[in-house]
Design an enzyme around this catalytic site. Structure first.
Site, PDB file in Angstrom:
ATOM      1  N   ARG A 133       0.821  -1.242   0.033  1.00 19.72           N
ATOM      2  CA  ARG A 133       0.072  -0.038  -0.057  1.00 19.72           C
ATOM      3  C   ARG A 133       0.945   1.279   0.087  1.00 19.72           C
ATOM      4  O   ARG A 133       0.381   2.411  -0.506  1.00 19.72           O
ATOM      5  CB  ARG A 133      -1.086  -0.191   1.186  1.00 19.72           C
ATOM      6  CG  ARG A 133      -2.076  -1.147   1.034  1.00 19.72           C
ATOM      7  CD  ARG A 133      -3.105  -0.999   2.178  1.00 19.72           C
ATOM      8  NE  ARG A 133      -2.454  -1.644   3.466  1.00 19.72           N
ATOM      9  CZ  ARG A 133      -2.261  -2.750   3.637  1.00 19.72           C
ATOM     10  NH1 ARG A 133      -2.875  -3.837   2.911  1.00 19.72           N
ATOM     11  NH2 ARG A 133      -1.444  -3.180   4.840  1.00 19.72           N
ATOM     12  N   GLU A 152       3.063  -6.107  13.672  1.00 19.11           N
ATOM     13  CA  GLU A 152       2.136  -6.338  14.799  1.00 19.11           C
ATOM     14  C   GLU A 152       1.675  -7.741  14.874  1.00 19.11           C
ATOM     15  O   GLU A 152       1.218  -8.306  15.810  1.00 19.11           O
ATOM     16  CB  GLU A 152       0.954  -5.167  14.473  1.00 19.11           C
ATOM     17  CG  GLU A 152      -0.182  -5.065  15.457  1.00 19.11           C
ATOM     18  CD  GLU A 152      -1.434  -4.397  15.006  1.00 19.11           C
ATOM     19  OE1 GLU A 152      -1.329  -3.793  13.904  1.00 19.11           O
ATOM     20  OE2 GLU A 152      -2.354  -4.270  15.766  1.00 19.11           O
TER      21      GLU A 152
HETATM   22  P1  AMP Z   1       4.186  -2.198  11.857  1.00 20.14           P
HETATM   23  O1  AMP Z   1       5.551  -2.536  11.229  1.00 20.14           O
HETATM   24  O2  AMP Z   1       3.647  -2.773  13.164  1.00 20.14           O
HETATM   25  O3  AMP Z   1       4.230  -0.694  11.783  1.00 20.14           O
HETATM   26  O4  AMP Z   1       3.088  -2.399  10.704  1.00 20.14           O
HETATM   27  C1  AMP Z   1       3.100  -1.451   9.736  1.00 20.14           C
HETATM   28  C2  AMP Z   1       2.787  -2.372   8.375  1.00 20.14           C
HETATM   29  O5  AMP Z   1       1.892  -3.451   8.455  1.00 20.14           O
HETATM   30  C3  AMP Z   1       2.189  -1.540   7.546  1.00 20.14           C
HETATM   31  O6  AMP Z   1       2.715  -1.631   6.066  1.00 20.14           O
HETATM   32  C4  AMP Z   1       0.562  -1.759   7.492  1.00 20.14           C
HETATM   33  O7  AMP Z   1       0.045  -1.798   6.161  1.00 20.14           O
HETATM   34  C5  AMP Z   1       0.436  -3.117   8.135  1.00 20.14           C
HETATM   35  N1  AMP Z   1      -0.489  -3.083   9.369  1.00 20.14           N
HETATM   36  C6  AMP Z   1      -0.079  -3.304  10.360  1.00 20.14           C
HETATM   37  N2  AMP Z   1      -1.071  -3.337  11.458  1.00 20.14           N
HETATM   38  C7  AMP Z   1      -2.156  -2.847  10.482  1.00 20.14           C
HETATM   39  C8  AMP Z   1      -3.572  -2.983  10.882  1.00 20.14           C
HETATM   40  N3  AMP Z   1      -3.939  -2.818  12.087  1.00 20.14           N
HETATM   41  N4  AMP Z   1      -4.362  -2.425   9.762  1.00 20.14           N
HETATM   42  C9  AMP Z   1      -3.794  -2.343   8.568  1.00 20.14           C
HETATM   43  N5  AMP Z   1      -2.450  -2.520   8.271  1.00 20.14           N
HETATM   44  C10 AMP Z   1      -1.571  -2.831   9.041  1.00 20.14           C
END
Ligand code: AMP
Length: 173
Positions: A61, A98
């Site tokens: 995205r 996450e």
């Molecule tokens: P992080 O590395 O934990 O900051 O996760 C960010 C990445 O995971 C991004 O590329 C987001 O598109 C995806 N992502 C993580 N959690 C979510 C969520 N709750 N909703 C949508 N996309 C998420």
């Protein structure tokens, strides 16, 4: 500042991709041309202010929002992709999501030494993905001038993983 057109369009999808995760679905924003343009224009202005010389989009995205920013500013676009997708010589960084772990990669010539890179993704959660992309930029001797995203899940404190970088999130949940 008035609420963004995109804010009411973000759709919560509970228990995707795993139980307990509320997935923030940005696809309704893409289906609304005015809302889509507004977020791209705001990220474009932020990247311009930060002095970006190249735009790095995080798969997938981050590509959707990063490419129009690069085109608006007449800048190169570089891809940070998931493991095994890039065909040419590449470097890799592992990170915790996450939900799980992953690897992000960039081509060795995607960033020029000294180039200021503005990193784009749709959402900041724990900050692991953005930090891994920043490490790739720095291993290629670029400088991260900023990170821009639509959504920040502030309860996950992703900024703690990105203290050295200016972060712009258009919406917070
Ligand atoms: P992080 O590395 O934990 O900051 O996760 C960010 C990445 O995971 C991004 O590329 C987001 O598109 C995806 N992502 C993580 N959690 C979510 C969520 N709750 N909703 C949508 N996309 C998420």
């Amino acid at each position: 500042m008035p609420e963004l057109l995109a804010a009411p369009l973000i759709r919560d999808v509970p228990d995707f991709p795993k139980p307990g995760i509320i997935f923030k679905d940005i696809t309704p924003v893409l289906e609304d041309a005015k809302a889509f343009k507004e977020v791209v224009d705001l990220l474009t202005e932020d990247a311009r202010t930060k002095g970006a010389e190249t735009i790095v989009g995080i798969e997938s995205r981050g590509f959707i929002f990063g490419v129009p920013v690069a085109l608006n500013l007449g800048l190169p676009f570089a891809m940070a992709r998931k493991l095994g997708k890039l065909p040419y010589d590449r470097i890799s960084e592992e990170y915790a999501l996450e939900y799980g772990t992953n690897v992000v990669e960039m081509h060795v010539d995607a960033i020029k030494p000294g180039q200021k890179a503005y990193i784009v993704d749709d959402l900041l959660a724990t900050g692991g993905t953005a930090a891994a992309a920043a490490r790739l930029v720095e291993r290629l001797e670029g400088k991260v001038c900023g990170f821009g995203c639509l959504i920040e899940l502030s309860f996950l404190n992703g900024r703690q993983n990105l203290l050295e970088y200016p972060i712009t999130a258009l919406m917070e949940f």
